[in-house]
Design an enzyme around this catalytic site. Structure first.
Site, PDB file in Angstrom:
ATOM      1  N   TYR A 132       0.949  14.141   1.170  1.00  0.00           N
ATOM      2  CA  TYR A 132       0.624  14.679   2.493  1.00  0.00           C
ATOM      3  C   TYR A 132       0.780  16.202   2.590  1.00  0.00           C
ATOM      4  CZ  TYR A 132       0.958   9.711   3.557  1.00  0.00           C
ATOM      5  OH  TYR A 132       0.789   8.356   3.542  1.00  0.00           O
TER       6      TYR A 132
ATOM      7  N   CYS B 232      -0.473  33.834  10.492  1.00  0.00           N
ATOM      8  CA  CYS B 232      -0.268  34.709  11.622  1.00  0.00           C
ATOM      9  C   CYS B 232       0.265  33.936  12.819  1.00  0.00           C
ATOM     10  CB  CYS B 232      -1.564  35.450  11.954  1.00  0.00           C
ATOM     11  SG  CYS B 232      -1.206  36.914  12.916  1.00  0.00           S
ATOM     12  N   GLU B 233       1.407  33.312  12.609  1.00  0.00           N
ATOM     13  CA  GLU B 233       2.195  32.685  13.669  1.00  0.00           C
ATOM     14  C   GLU B 233       3.524  32.333  13.034  1.00  0.00           C
ATOM     15  OE1 GLU B 233      -0.320  29.018  14.358  1.00  0.00           O
ATOM     16  OE2 GLU B 233       1.672  28.112  14.427  1.00  0.00           O
TER      17      GLU B 233
ATOM     18  N   GLU C  17       0.828  -1.210   0.000  1.00  0.00           N
ATOM     19  CA  GLU C  17       0.000   0.000   0.000  1.00  0.00           C
ATOM     20  C   GLU C  17       0.862   1.260   0.000  1.00  0.00           C
ATOM     21  OE1 GLU C  17      -3.460  -1.838   2.906  1.00  0.00           O
ATOM     22  OE2 GLU C  17      -1.954  -0.485   3.704  1.00  0.00           O
TER      23      GLU C  17
HETATM   24  N1  LLP Z   1      -1.119   1.859   4.732  1.00  0.00           N
HETATM   25  C1  LLP Z   1      -1.488   2.292   5.944  1.00  0.00           C
HETATM   26  C2  LLP Z   1      -2.329   1.446   6.790  1.00  0.00           C
HETATM   27  C3  LLP Z   1      -1.065   3.537   6.406  1.00  0.00           C
HETATM   28  O1  LLP Z   1      -1.434   3.952   7.603  1.00  0.00           O
HETATM   29  C4  LLP Z   1      -0.267   4.353   5.564  1.00  0.00           C
HETATM   30  C5  LLP Z   1       0.177   5.683   6.015  1.00  0.00           C
HETATM   31  C6  LLP Z   1       0.083   3.863   4.289  1.00  0.00           C
HETATM   32  C7  LLP Z   1      -0.356   2.606   3.914  1.00  0.00           C
HETATM   33  C8  LLP Z   1       0.889   4.646   3.308  1.00  0.00           C
HETATM   34  O2  LLP Z   1       2.161   4.968   3.774  1.00  0.00           O
HETATM   35  P1  LLP Z   1       3.223   5.694   2.808  1.00  0.00           P
HETATM   36  O3  LLP Z   1       3.576   4.742   1.692  1.00  0.00           O
HETATM   37  O4  LLP Z   1       2.577   6.916   2.258  1.00  0.00           O
HETATM   38  O5  LLP Z   1       4.345   5.982   3.695  1.00  0.00           O
HETATM   39  N2  LLP Z   1       1.065  12.518   7.359  1.00  0.00           N
HETATM   40  C9  LLP Z   1       2.334  11.827   7.489  1.00  0.00           C
HETATM   41  C10 LLP Z   1       2.279  10.410   6.977  1.00  0.00           C
HETATM   42  C11 LLP Z   1       1.242   9.561   7.678  1.00  0.00           C
HETATM   43  C12 LLP Z   1       1.172   8.179   7.116  1.00  0.00           C
HETATM   44  C13 LLP Z   1      -0.015   7.479   7.625  1.00  0.00           C
HETATM   45  N3  LLP Z   1      -0.204   6.177   7.104  1.00  0.00           N
HETATM   46  C14 LLP Z   1       3.412  12.625   6.770  1.00  0.00           C
HETATM   47  O6  LLP Z   1       3.117  13.679   6.227  1.00  0.00           O
HETATM   48  O7  LLP Z   1       4.569  12.225   6.772  1.00  0.00           O
END
Ligand code: LLP
Length: 435
Positions: free
Chosen positions: A388, A360-361, A289
């Site tokens: 993200y 504004c921070e 994923e």
């Molecule tokens: N599968 C599940 C169950 C997940 O929770 C996530 C990411 C992924 C797949 C995908 O992961 P990736 O390949 O994108 O690393 N907002 C944070 C990242 C949070 C990731 C949450 N879950 C950031 O900006 O770094």
């Protein structure tokens, strides 16, 4: 830093997907998210080929939390990807885009009954069950609808991923999944096999995000295969699928060296086959994923520099027309990015400045950015912002969310329109007594 899909044209402008970024900024205004279609497609193809070549029974599900728009769903469908969704909104978007429900996997540590209902009614392919109460709820909701809930059980493997603590998910002390150590995962397996209206297809695991080494994936493969063998011995259940989650890191800065998709595939497939042989269990279908590694490097954000303030003996602040509301990652995860002056992309960077947002921070975007003589009116291009950023954008300070254009072979098309001020007040209500 120039990524492989980028170049500099004769005007000295940064070019992405064949489009002059300065012209894009002029036409669509800033801040602007730019997404390179060919790079997204190439990454999907790389994943599919790298895994299929080693394990014919494998599936790649794009983790839409990284970036979700209807156009992107169409691209994922055309690239024969499956889709991971983690909320009602992501599921709704996928269904609205006509993405086949059977190829969708639903995640989340707290799925409300209405969400489970929506998923089961629409025929979502897999629900990744995250807790014991949720198993019972899936069974109940599926029963009411006269359908089956097709599930994977999410395991917490007790592996502490080597990444920022806020994006770790595989350690025992986590809100996600069913632990191995305390026996919760085994209890869930028995329960899933007993409950009516549930069909158990296997197990899921995701240890964290922005992983720059393959060892976490390899350990996960070994630990989960060990559990699969144990569960088989105790219950007779033969796992048909193993979803190892996402997490592969990307290049944010010149010296980041993430493993290639091919290297990841080699390591994971080898570990999986070795564990299957060792335990003498059938090789399950492997699911991945990835989110960030599909869209991250394909994105560039364009800002206009407004104010350059020099504090003698201290530093220079460069303010841009966005920040926290279009990219909260620097403040949330201490994320670092590389930026350049898009209208003078040939000019070598010659000073370290602090790039700040316009909120504004103190929304420092990049504490120390090496730029080429930044001036008001310049266009600042920030690399590797496909994942993200828009997905986590907010209306803080009532900033409107930027537009997003898809670039391909010199053409640019809007895939998300810029929010207008009227969008900001759309949900505001003035009670009669205040009028
Ligand atoms: N599968 C599940 C169950 C997940 O929770 C996530 C990411 C992924 C797949 C995908 O992961 P990736 O390949 O994108 O690393 N907002 C944070 C990242 C949070 C990731 C949450 N879950 C950031 O900006 O770094």
């Amino acid at each position: 830093m120039l990524l492989p899909n980028q170049s500099v044209n004769s005007n000295g402008h940064l070019v992405v997907g064949g489009c002059d970024t300065v012209a894009l900024a002029r036409e669509y205004d800033t801040p602007l998210y730019v997404l390179d279609e060919q790079m997204v497609r190439h990454n999907c193809q790389q994943y599919r080929q790298a895994f299929a070549q080693r394990l014919p029974r494998s599936e790649i599900a794009y983790a839409s939390k990284a970036l979700m728009t209807k156009a992107l769903c169409r691209i994922m469908q055309q690239e024969q990807m499956a889709l991971d969704v983690a909320s009602e909104g992501e599921l709704y978007t996928a269904l609205q885009a006509g993405f086949p429900a059977a190829r969708i996997k639903l995640h989340g540590n707290y799925k409300k009954p209405a969400l489970l209902q929506m998923a089961i009614e629409n025929g979502v392919g897999r629900i990744v069950a995250d807790s014991l109460p949720e198993l019972a709820l899936i069974s109940e909701v599926a029963g009411e609808l006269g359908k089956q809930g097709h599930i994977l059980i999410r395991i917490t493997p007790g592996i502490k991923a080597d990444t920022h603590e806020r994006i770790r998910a595989g350690q025992e002390d986590s809100k996600f999944g069913l632990g191995l150590a305390g026996g919760a995962a085994m209890t869930a397996t028995r329960l899933a096999l007993e409950l009516p209206n549930i069909e158990l297809h296997g197990f899921h695991c995701h240890i964290g995000s922005q992983l720059l080494h393959t060892n976490g994936f390899v350990r996960t493969a070994a630990v989960v295969m060990d559990f699969i063998s144990q569960a088989g011995a105790e219950t007779g259940y033969v796992a048909e699928q193993f979803d190892i989650g996402g997490g592969l890191g990307i290049r944010y800065q010149e010296d980041d060296v993430p493993p290639t998709i091919d290297h990841l595939a080699e390591e994971v497939c080898t570990a999986l086959k070795a564990a299957a042989d060792q335990h003498n269990v059938p090789l399950p279908e492997l699911i991945l994923e990835p989110g960030r590694s599909i869209v991250g490097e394909a994105g560039v954000t364009l800002y206009t520099i407004g104010v350059v303030k020099e504090i003698p003996g201290v530093r220079t602040y460069v303010s841009v027309d966005g920040g926290l509301s279009d990219n909260p990652r620097p403040l949330l995860y201490d994320a670092e990015y590389e930026a350049m002056i898009a209208n003078r992309a040939n000019q070598p960077p010659d000073r370290i400045v602090r790039v700040a947002g316009a909120h504004c921070e103190t929304d420092t975007l990049f504490p120390e950015s090496n730029l080429a003589d930044p001036q008001p009116g310049d266009i600042l291009a920030v690399q590797s912002t496909g994942a993200y950023t828009y997905a986590m954008a907010s209306n803080y300070n009532r900033f409107t969310k930027p537009a997003m254009v898809l670039v391909n072979d010199g053409n640019a098309e809007l895939i998300v329109t810029r929010e207008g001020l009227e969008d900001l007040v759309r949900h505001d209500v003035i009670p009669q007594r205040l009028i």
